[in-house]
Design an enzyme around this catalytic site. Structure first.
Site, short mmCIF file in Angstrom:
data_model
loop_
_atom_site.label_atom_id
_atom_site.label_comp_id
_atom_site.label_asym_id
_atom_site.label_seq_id
_atom_site.Cartn_x
_atom_site.Cartn_y
_atom_site.Cartn_z
N ARG A 63 4.06 -4.35 16.98
CA ARG A 63 2.64 -3.98 16.91
C ARG A 63 1.77 -5.08 17.49
O ARG A 63 0.71 -4.81 18.07
CB ARG A 63 2.26 -3.68 15.46
CG ARG A 63 3.03 -2.51 14.85
CD ARG A 63 2.75 -2.37 13.37
NE ARG A 63 3.15 -3.56 12.62
CZ ARG A 63 2.90 -3.76 11.33
NH1 ARG A 63 2.25 -2.85 10.64
NH2 ARG A 63 3.31 -4.87 10.73
N HIS A 102 -1.78 -8.74 1.95
CA HIS A 102 -1.45 -7.48 2.63
C HIS A 102 -2.52 -7.20 3.68
O HIS A 102 -2.66 -7.95 4.65
CB HIS A 102 -1.34 -6.36 1.59
CG HIS A 102 -0.77 -5.08 2.12
ND1 HIS A 102 -0.04 -4.99 3.29
CD2 HIS A 102 -0.79 -3.80 1.62
CE1 HIS A 102 0.34 -3.75 3.48
NE2 HIS A 102 -0.10 -3.00 2.49
N SER A 139 0.83 -1.22 0.00
CA SER A 139 0.00 0.00 0.00
C SER A 139 0.85 1.26 0.00
O SER A 139 0.59 2.20 -0.76
CB SER A 139 -0.96 0.00 1.19
OG SER A 139 -0.27 -0.11 2.42
N ASP A 180 -1.37 -8.52 12.36
CA ASP A 180 -2.70 -9.04 12.06
C ASP A 180 -3.13 -10.16 12.99
O ASP A 180 -4.33 -10.47 13.09
CB ASP A 180 -2.75 -9.55 10.62
CG ASP A 180 -2.50 -8.46 9.61
OD1 ASP A 180 -3.05 -7.36 9.79
OD2 ASP A 180 -1.74 -8.68 8.66
N HIS A 213 6.49 -12.36 8.29
CA HIS A 213 6.54 -11.00 7.77
C HIS A 213 7.67 -10.91 6.75
O HIS A 213 8.70 -11.58 6.89
CB HIS A 213 6.78 -9.99 8.91
CG HIS A 213 6.56 -8.57 8.50
ND1 HIS A 213 7.55 -7.81 7.92
CD2 HIS A 213 5.46 -7.76 8.57
CE1 HIS A 213 7.09 -6.61 7.65
NE2 HIS A 213 5.82 -6.55 8.03
#
Length: 471
Positions: A362, A307, A277, A408, A353
């Site tokens: 995160r 993504h 993105s 995620d 990742h």
């Protein structure tokens, strides 16, 4: 490490320097603003000339310095490991994770202003940090929050454009349509048509970017309410900040959900420039497409399963575990289910990742949020078991460079706990967040006069001939 390079011409700013240890016990110097100047635009206007000169110096003194060798594996492997982009707002370290203008996520949680004492950082504070390289005061963040609210009105034609789609259309399709419909208000597009000088490109880009950042929560909330809540729109609350208002417009007014949204938007905002993105937004903008066109393109990349759509896949997979094995699944049962997933040719979503080689910071800050607010939630406990079970299995497979959970792996469980259970919508939340990072860098792209991106491509025949010749 020097986090911020002082700017001598900001005579009206007073700064106090705070010494703070980083996670690696090194010394980090942060510049905390104590200025009464609340205008972000004027601060940028003063910062830009110095950074323009800095870039010119880098090009003149180091333009011929090599940054590495390109291998055939890199060309065929999605350009992994290739250094080829300038991205000022954040930098991703494989072992340490993301740093926003030099600050790690835990450091941001400590120094960025919050809505309440000890609370999660306000996304407006991160926006200020990404654009200026400075930690803002609470007064500056409040002023920026007020400005964003003043820019957040959505023209009726945007809602009509979304309404022209079937209500069954994917939320990302509806969200991107709304962003494209906003494009007719682009100040950059109008200025370019009138012949604006390229040295001024950054100013209408700034106007578009702040308006876009301000408007995407309302567009995203409209999509959510249209699909899941019978189209009953909730107006903005002028007393709330960016993250709190987004939660409110979605229909969630609990203080913990508002805190979660502040954290969510902050940590999902930027992840350097090479992800799909961010790179897409930068690439499209390099053609001087305005921020609306560029960000809409970025959203279409974010919608891909590899993504941003992954956060949707994680919760759906976790719920499939519960459906088949129950909430009180043992670790041995979980191992069997993980192997079943892998042996069927599928991946375990939320793990691995492209750059990171350790657990995503995160993920860890979301885990800390869960330990604080929902330690007994069955789905959170299942995610904790996955953290113990999945990495050893992926390591045993030997095909994964990073077996650890990414961002995620956790976000869906937190959202589900507070009532936002529609996993199909989750990527839209990611998209709202990513506007802050992509638009911040886009302003600097125009301020620094970065050129049209145009890498060289080759054919397999060319590769074969080149490699044979080099052998």
């Amino acid at each position: 490490m020097v986090f911020y390079r002082s700017v001598s011409l900001l005579s009206k700013l007073r700064n106090r320097v705070v010494q703070q240890p980083s996670l690696t016990n090194s010394v980090r110097w942060l510049q905390i603003q104590t200025s009464s100047d609340l205008d972000l635009h004027s601060q940028l206007k003063e910062l830009i000339p110095e950074q323009q000169e800095r870039l010119k110096k880098i090009k003149s003194e180091y333009g011929k310095v090599q940054l590495g060798n390109i291998t055939v594996d890199m060309v065929l492997g999605g350009m992994r490991g290739m250094t080829g982009l300038l991205w000022e707002t954040s930098l991703l370290d494989p072992d340490e994770g993301i740093r926003f203008r030099g600050l790690s996520i835990p450091e941001c949680q400590k120094v960025l202003p919050a809505a309440k004492s000890g609370g999660e950082p306000l996304p407006e504070g991160l926006l200020w940090l990404l654009l200026t390289g400075k930690v803002p005061t609470k007064e500056q963040v409040d002023a920026l929050s007020k400005e964003l609210r003043s820019r957040a009105t959505i023209p009726d034609h945007v809602y009509k454009a979304i309404d022209a789609l079937p209500v069954t259309a994917h939320p990302m399709t509806q969200f991107t349509t709304g962003v494209m419909a906003l494009q007719v208000q682009s100040e950059f597009s109008k200025a370019y048509e009138k012949g604006i000088h390229k040295s001024k490109y950054w100013e209408p880009t700034y106007e578009d970017s702040l308006s876009l950042i301000a408007q995407v929560p309302a567009v995203a909330a409209y999509v959510y309410r249209r699909i899941y809540k019978n189209g009953e729109r909730i107006p903005m609350d002028d007393s709330l900040d960016y993250g709190g208002n987004f939660a409110h417009m979605l229909g969630f007014d609990g203080p913990e959900m508002q805190e979660l949204m502040r954290l969510y938007v902050t940590i999902h905002s930027d992840h350097e420039g090479g992800n799909v993105s961010a790179h897409t937004g930068h690439l499209v903008a390099s053609a001087l497409s305005d921020p609306y066109l560029s960000f809409a393109a970025a959203l279409n990349g974010l919608a891909g399963p590899l993504h941003g759509l992954a956060n949707q896949e994680v919760l759906l997979w976790i719920k499939s575990v519960v459906d088949e094995c129950g909430e009180n699944i043992t670790k041995d049962q979980l191992k069997d289910y993980v192997w079943k997933t892998l042996n069927s040719g599928k991946v375990v979503p939320g793990f691995g990742h492209g750059v990171l080689r350790k657990t995503d910071p995160r993920y860890m800050c979301q885990r800390e949020f869960a330990l604080k607010h929902l330690p007994n939630d069955p789905l959170f406990q299942l995610v904790s078991k996955l953290y113990d079970v999945v990495p050893p299995i992926l390591t045993e497979l030997g095909k994964v460079k990073n077996p650890w959970p990414n961002v995620d792996a956790h976000s869906g469980v937190l959202l589900n706990y507070y009532g936002l259970t529609e996993a199909r919508y989750y990527t839209v939340l990611f998209g709202v967040s990513r506007a802050i990072g992509i638009c911040s860098q886009l302003i600097w792209d125009r301020a620094l006069g970065l050129p049209l991106e145009r890498p060289k491509s080759v054919t397999m025949e060319w590769l074969e001939a080149h490699c044979k010749k080099s052998a």
